[in-house]
Design an enzyme around this catalytic site. Sequence first.
Site, PDB file in Angstrom:
ATOM      1  N   ASP A  27      13.531 -16.024  86.764  1.00  0.00           N
ATOM      2  CA  ASP A  27      15.001 -16.089  86.761  1.00  0.00           C
ATOM      3  C   ASP A  27      15.491 -17.406  86.143  1.00  0.00           C
ATOM      4  O   ASP A  27      14.811 -18.424  86.221  1.00  0.00           O
ATOM      5  CB  ASP A  27      15.483 -15.976  88.221  1.00  0.00           C
ATOM      6  CG  ASP A  27      16.944 -15.577  88.306  1.00  0.00           C
ATOM      7  OD1 ASP A  27      17.557 -15.307  87.252  1.00  0.00           O
ATOM      8  OD2 ASP A  27      17.478 -15.535  89.433  1.00  0.00           O
ATOM      9  N   HIS A  53      15.921 -15.801  76.894  1.00  0.00           N
ATOM     10  CA  HIS A  53      14.879 -14.794  77.105  1.00  0.00           C
ATOM     11  C   HIS A  53      13.693 -15.022  76.153  1.00  0.00           C
ATOM     12  O   HIS A  53      12.540 -14.801  76.512  1.00  0.00           O
ATOM     13  CB  HIS A  53      15.445 -13.388  76.900  1.00  0.00           C
ATOM     14  CG  HIS A  53      16.534 -13.023  77.887  1.00  0.00           C
ATOM     15  ND1 HIS A  53      16.440 -13.314  79.226  1.00  0.00           N
ATOM     16  CD2 HIS A  53      17.738 -12.405  77.722  1.00  0.00           C
ATOM     17  CE1 HIS A  53      17.531 -12.888  79.846  1.00  0.00           C
ATOM     18  NE2 HIS A  53      18.333 -12.348  78.957  1.00  0.00           N
ATOM     19  N   LEU A 102      -7.729 -10.814  83.934  1.00  0.00           N
ATOM     20  CA  LEU A 102      -6.472 -10.623  84.665  1.00  0.00           C
ATOM     21  C   LEU A 102      -5.865  -9.243  84.383  1.00  0.00           C
ATOM     22  O   LEU A 102      -5.875  -8.786  83.234  1.00  0.00           O
ATOM     23  CB  LEU A 102      -5.484 -11.704  84.200  1.00  0.00           C
ATOM     24  CG  LEU A 102      -4.071 -11.624  84.741  1.00  0.00           C
ATOM     25  CD1 LEU A 102      -4.004 -12.255  86.122  1.00  0.00           C
ATOM     26  CD2 LEU A 102      -3.093 -12.339  83.809  1.00  0.00           C
TER      27      LEU A 102
HETATM   28  C1  FPP Z   1      16.597 -13.321  84.646  1.00  0.00           C
HETATM   29  O1  FPP Z   1      17.280 -14.393  84.106  1.00  0.00           O
HETATM   30  C2  FPP Z   1      15.674 -12.846  83.652  1.00  0.00           C
HETATM   31  C3  FPP Z   1      15.709 -11.612  83.107  1.00  0.00           C
HETATM   32  C4  FPP Z   1      16.675 -10.559  83.487  1.00  0.00           C
HETATM   33  C5  FPP Z   1      14.754 -11.251  82.069  1.00  0.00           C
HETATM   34  C6  FPP Z   1      13.415 -11.872  82.199  1.00  0.00           C
HETATM   35  C7  FPP Z   1      12.694 -11.649  80.984  1.00  0.00           C
HETATM   36  C8  FPP Z   1      11.900 -12.538  80.364  1.00  0.00           C
HETATM   37  C9  FPP Z   1      11.505 -13.863  80.858  1.00  0.00           C
HETATM   38  C10 FPP Z   1      11.279 -12.140  79.113  1.00  0.00           C
HETATM   39  C11 FPP Z   1      10.458 -10.958  79.386  1.00  0.00           C
HETATM   40  C12 FPP Z   1       9.502 -10.735  78.392  1.00  0.00           C
HETATM   41  C13 FPP Z   1       9.364  -9.611  77.748  1.00  0.00           C
HETATM   42  C14 FPP Z   1       8.296  -9.575  76.752  1.00  0.00           C
HETATM   43  C15 FPP Z   1      10.216  -8.436  77.959  1.00  0.00           C
HETATM   44  P1  FPP Z   1      18.856 -14.264  83.896  1.00  0.00           P
HETATM   45  O2  FPP Z   1      19.078 -13.841  82.504  1.00  0.00           O
HETATM   46  O3  FPP Z   1      19.436 -13.374  84.946  1.00  0.00           O
HETATM   47  O4  FPP Z   1      19.280 -15.745  84.109  1.00  0.00           O
HETATM   48  P2  FPP Z   1      20.608 -16.296  84.768  1.00  0.00           P
HETATM   49  O5  FPP Z   1      20.595 -15.855  86.206  1.00  0.00           O
HETATM   50  O6  FPP Z   1      20.473 -17.758  84.598  1.00  0.00           O
HETATM   51  O7  FPP Z   1      21.756 -15.707  83.995  1.00  0.00           O
END
Ligand code: FPP
Length: 238
Positions: free
Chosen positions: A15, A32, A128
């Site tokens: 997150d 992301h 893994l």
């Molecule tokens: C939450 O942060 C994160 C997500 C909804 C997406 C997580 C995805 C990745 C780290 C990349 C995944 C990798 C692949 C290859 C699909 P947020 O966007 O809700 O953050 P915020 O709460 O600060 O807005």
Amino acid sequence: MEDIKIPVHVAIIMDGNGRWAKEHSLPRNEGHRKGTKVLEQIIKHANGLGIKYLTVYAFSTENWRRPKSEIDGLLKLFKRYLDEHIKKAHKENIRFRALGDIWSDRIPDELREKILLLENMTKDKKGLCFNMAFNYGGRDEMIRACKKMINDIMLKNIPYDNINEELFENYLDTAGQSDPDLMIRTSGEIRTSNFLPWQLTYSEFYFTTCLWPEFTPQEFDKAIADYNIRKRRFGKSE
Ligand code: FPP
């Protein structure tokens, strides 16, 4: 990291990508993108430590409510991840598994084909097992599991009394895997957000204010060190 107990299964809620992007005056999708790079490092690190399962929450069933441009960005990142790993699957020892409803109409056919291909190419890998939860919701997983179980019960005439936790677990997306020992959530939010509700029942939770794009192998080791001072009783007295 000597004499340290390495958890068998670690789950992560990655997150804070959006907040990280905002702090750096970048579009959310850049968060992301950086988050995907961090994920690659953590997969490598976890594999090196001898962790058996790493499960990450990449896209929830609720994330479809985000703007289309952000959803498209995440789908693109996932596709790129799959393409890269399909290319180098022969020289890696990591098993890839997707958790979540990959059969949903919302998942583009091309993406589903790549998911199935990488799962198949890596099914016998001994390192893994990396679980990517995509279009995943814990309640949705349980409902899908119930439907599959009821279908089997009717087809195979399984007696009603045979329904127990072990039987039910066979129908979850994580069938055959041990439950997470440790669940890490970054960015300071202290909740589980529909992530593995069945499997996290006895897990240790580690919350850090570090935003996911800033998470490092050292931060991961801190979570493992913290896990090492927890006393797990699984409902028993000492
Ligand atoms: C939450 O942060 C994160 C997500 C909804 C997406 C997580 C995805 C990745 C780290 C990349 C995944 C990798 C692949 C290859 C699909 P947020 O966007 O809700 O953050 P915020 O709460 O600060 O807005």
